[in-house]
Structures are given as structure tokens and as C-alpha cells.
Design a protein around this motif. Structure first.
Motif, short mmCIF file in Angstrom:
data_model
loop_
_atom_site.label_atom_id
_atom_site.label_comp_id
_atom_site.label_asym_id
_atom_site.label_seq_id
_atom_site.Cartn_x
_atom_site.Cartn_y
_atom_site.Cartn_z
N LEU A 151 -27.30 -21.49 -22.07
CA LEU A 151 -27.98 -21.84 -23.32
C LEU A 151 -29.50 -21.78 -23.21
O LEU A 151 -30.17 -21.38 -24.15
CB LEU A 151 -27.53 -23.24 -23.77
N ASP A 152 -30.03 -22.20 -22.06
CA ASP A 152 -31.49 -22.16 -21.90
C ASP A 152 -32.00 -20.73 -22.04
O ASP A 152 -33.03 -20.48 -22.67
CB ASP A 152 -31.90 -22.72 -20.54
N ASN A 209 -34.37 -19.42 -25.16
CA ASN A 209 -35.68 -18.85 -24.82
C ASN A 209 -35.80 -17.38 -25.19
O ASN A 209 -36.88 -16.91 -25.56
CB ASN A 209 -35.98 -19.08 -23.34
N LEU A 210 -34.70 -16.65 -25.14
CA LEU A 210 -34.72 -15.27 -25.63
C LEU A 210 -35.05 -15.27 -27.13
O LEU A 210 -35.86 -14.46 -27.60
CB LEU A 210 -33.37 -14.59 -25.39
N ALA A 211 -34.43 -16.18 -27.87
CA ALA A 211 -34.71 -16.30 -29.30
C ALA A 211 -36.18 -16.63 -29.54
O ALA A 211 -36.84 -16.03 -30.39
CB ALA A 211 -33.81 -17.37 -29.92
N GLU A 239 -30.34 -13.96 -34.35
CA GLU A 239 -29.06 -13.62 -33.70
C GLU A 239 -28.82 -14.49 -32.47
O GLU A 239 -27.72 -15.00 -32.26
CB GLU A 239 -29.05 -12.14 -33.30
N TYR A 240 -29.87 -14.66 -31.66
CA TYR A 240 -29.72 -15.45 -30.44
C TYR A 240 -29.53 -16.94 -30.76
O TYR A 240 -28.74 -17.63 -30.12
CB TYR A 240 -30.91 -15.24 -29.50
N TYR A 241 -30.27 -17.45 -31.74
CA TYR A 241 -30.08 -18.86 -32.12
C TYR A 241 -28.65 -19.10 -32.61
O TYR A 241 -28.02 -20.10 -32.27
CB TYR A 241 -31.08 -19.26 -33.22
N LEU A 262 -34.12 -21.85 -35.77
CA LEU A 262 -33.75 -21.14 -36.99
C LEU A 262 -34.56 -21.66 -38.20
O LEU A 262 -35.03 -20.88 -39.03
CB LEU A 262 -32.26 -21.32 -37.28
N ALA A 263 -34.70 -22.97 -38.25
CA ALA A 263 -35.44 -23.58 -39.36
C ALA A 263 -36.88 -23.07 -39.41
O ALA A 263 -37.39 -22.76 -40.49
CB ALA A 263 -35.43 -25.10 -39.23
#
Length: 311
Positions: free
Chosen positions: A42-43, A47-49, A63-65, A82-83
Motif C-alpha cells: 500500500l505504501d 506514493n505512486l499516486a 487509478e493508483y488511489y 483522491l479528494a
């Protein structure tokens, strides 16, 4: 076991690269973690997002979130991330829903409260914004921007005692912030504390010479009692600021007050060159009647594509 050691090694290096603003290197390292963990870390996903969002690739970030949420539906960072993207896209209803999700999962999520309050503010939900800022300040009374922003909402609503209280708190936290000084100037002027207002505006200019509204508000105090001083202040603003079209407009009005129509006309022409939309105000402004009758002004309007607005 070996993969876990390698993952932790890459995670540490990725975090260091991110802190050093080496985003591409950090992205590459998080991608390695993603591959080694078969897309389950998940980390790495969060972090990619975050990095894709920082690089302006918001759809990829989304997409990543969403992928993170498919693994853990209680991942507060994904809702918050996302928000912020929807917030940036001015899709405030969706942003508000997601900030609230993050807060539901983590009732102490300071950043989510802050941006939720701001989203409520810009979407016109002032009471909800106030309520959210107050909740944030109950968790963190020393949040400078929450104090300042809440004060601004109170000032907009003419709840001036409350605004004064919030701006005072903000200045206790950061006595040198030009926006806090500026807003205190605004509220002191409302209370007719003119000397204090002048002092706050002058201090605001001292702390940030590029903030145009400090010059404007300070000059307006002198408009009729010492017009030339007001002109001096606006001239300094014009020299120091990048957004100066309304300073030219106002200096024109000041020149008109002391019957220097030619200088007033030069400033109005400059203001219209920088911001043609001002023409409708120029045509209605009672202080600029004599300026509008000057040949120089008429010729400028006729030669420019603004001429049609006169007919």
C-alpha cells in the motif's frame, strides 16, 4: 523474506529520493516495490499516486488511489489523495464526499479537515466551512492558516469581532505573515481604528512588497485627505507588483480627484491595455467623467477593438 528485505530497502531509497524532489528516481523505486510485492504494498501504491499527481498525471494518480482502496477500503490516505485531485478539478461535491470519508476513518486527520473546510468555503457552504475550521482548531489551535481563513470568512460575513479574534490568533502564531497583517489592517479599518489599520498595511508591505492589495487598501485611506500620498503609495505598488492593472485604474481615479486629467488618462489607458474588461467600469465611473471626454481617451478607445463598447 529476501523480497521483504529488498522491498524495505527500495522503500527507504524511494522516500529519500522523494524528499530530495527526485521524483522520477522515486517513481522508479516505488515501481520496483510494486513489482516485488505483486501490487500489494500500500505504501508503494499511495506514493505512486502521489508522485503521478505531482507530475500532473492526475488520471494515473486516480487509478493508483482506487487500486489502494480495492486492497483496503479503509485506506484514509487514498480517500484524501483522491479528494485533493477532485478539489483541484473544482469538483467540490465529490471532493467533499471523499474528505469526509477520510475523516470518518481518521477523526484526527488535520489536513483533511483543512481542505474540507476550504472546499466548503469555495462552494458557498460558509456555515459548514466555519464548523469544519472550528473542529480543526479544536484539534490543533496553532494551525496558522485555519485561524486566518476562518477569520476571513467571519470578515466576509461582517462578524467583525470574531474576525478580529481569529486574525489576532494568527498573528500570535506568525507575527510576520503579510496576509495576517493585511487582514488585520482590513478589520481595524472596519472598526475605524485608522492609525492601527495604516500600521498593519505598512507592516504587510514591509513583509511582502509584491502583495498589491496592501498598497491599494493603504492608498484608499489617503484618497481624499492626502491624495498625493495615496498616489505615492499606488506608484510604489505599480513598481513592485506584477498584477498592477487595478493599481493603474485606482491611481487614475486619484489623479482625477486632484484634477490631473492627463495623468489620469494615461493610467486608464495603461489599465485598459493590461485588462480591457475594465472599460465597462471606466464608462460608469463618476470620477472619470472628465477623463472620458479627453480626445486622448476617445482616440485610444476608437483605435483599439474596445471602440464597439461605446456604441
Amino acid at each position: 523474506m529476501k523480497d521483504d528485505i529488498q522491498i524495505n530497502k527500495y522503500l527507504k531509497k524511494a522516500e529519500e529520493a522523494f524528499e530530495d524532489n527526485k521524483l522520477i528516481k522515486s517513481l522508479d523505486l516505488y515501481n520496483k516495490v510494486y513489482e516485488l510485492s505483486s501490487g500489494k504494498n500500500l505504501d508503494a501504491i499511495i506514493n505512486l499516486a502521489l508522485i503521478y499527481d505531482s507530475l500532473g498525471k492526475s488520471e494515473k494518480a486516480k487509478e493508483y488511489y482506487k487500486e489502494a482502496l480495492s486492497i483496503d477500503n479503509y485506506e484514509e490516505r487514498a480517500y484524501y489523495g483522491l479528494a485533493t485531485i477532485y478539489d483541484e478539478e473544482e469538483k467540490y461535491e465529490e471532493a467533499i464526499r471523499l474528505y469526509n470519508k477520510a475523516i470518518y476513518i481518521n477523526p484526527n486527520y488535520h489536513k483533511a479537515y483543512f481542505f474540507l473546510a476550504n472546499a466548503y468555503d469555495v462552494s458557498g457552504e460558509k456555515d459548514l466551512s466555519i464548523e469544519t475550521y472550528e473542529k480543526l482548531l479544536s484539534l490543533n489551535p496553532m494551525d496558522f492558516w485555519a485561524n486566518l481563513n476562518l477569520g476571513c470568512i467571519y470578515e466576509e460575513q461582517n462578524q467583525n469581532d470574531l474576525a478580529y479574534k481569529m486574525f489576532s490568533k494568527a498573528l500570535k502564531i506568525d507575527p510576520n505573515n503579510h496576509l495576517a497583517l493585511f487582514n488585520m489592517g482590513v478589520i481595524c479599518h472596519k472598526f475605524n481604528m485608522i492609525k492601527k489599520s495604516i500600521n498593519f498595511y505598512e507592516r504587510s508591505i514591509e513583509k511582502d512588497k509584491g502583495y498589491e492589495y496592501s498598497y491599494l487598501n493603504l492608498a484608499v485611506i489617503y484618497k481624499y485627505k492626502d491624495t498625493k500620498k495615496g498616489i505615492e503609495i499606488l506608484s510604489k505598488g505599480i513598481n513592485n507588483c506584477s498584477e498592477v492593472y487595478f493599481l493603474y485604474y485606482n491611481r487614475s481615479c486619484f489623479y482625477a480627484v486632484i484634477d490631473e486629467e492627463n495623468k489620469a488618462c494615461e493610467d486608464i489607458i495603461m489599465a485598459l491595455k493590461l485588462y480591457p474588461q475594465f472599460l465597462k467600469y471606466v464608462l460608469e465611473d463618476e470620477e472619470l467623467v472628465k477623463v472620458r471626454n479627453l480626445n486622448l481617451f476617445k482616440e485610444f478607445v476608437d483605435k483599439s477593438n474596445l471602440g464597439q463598447a461605446l456604441h
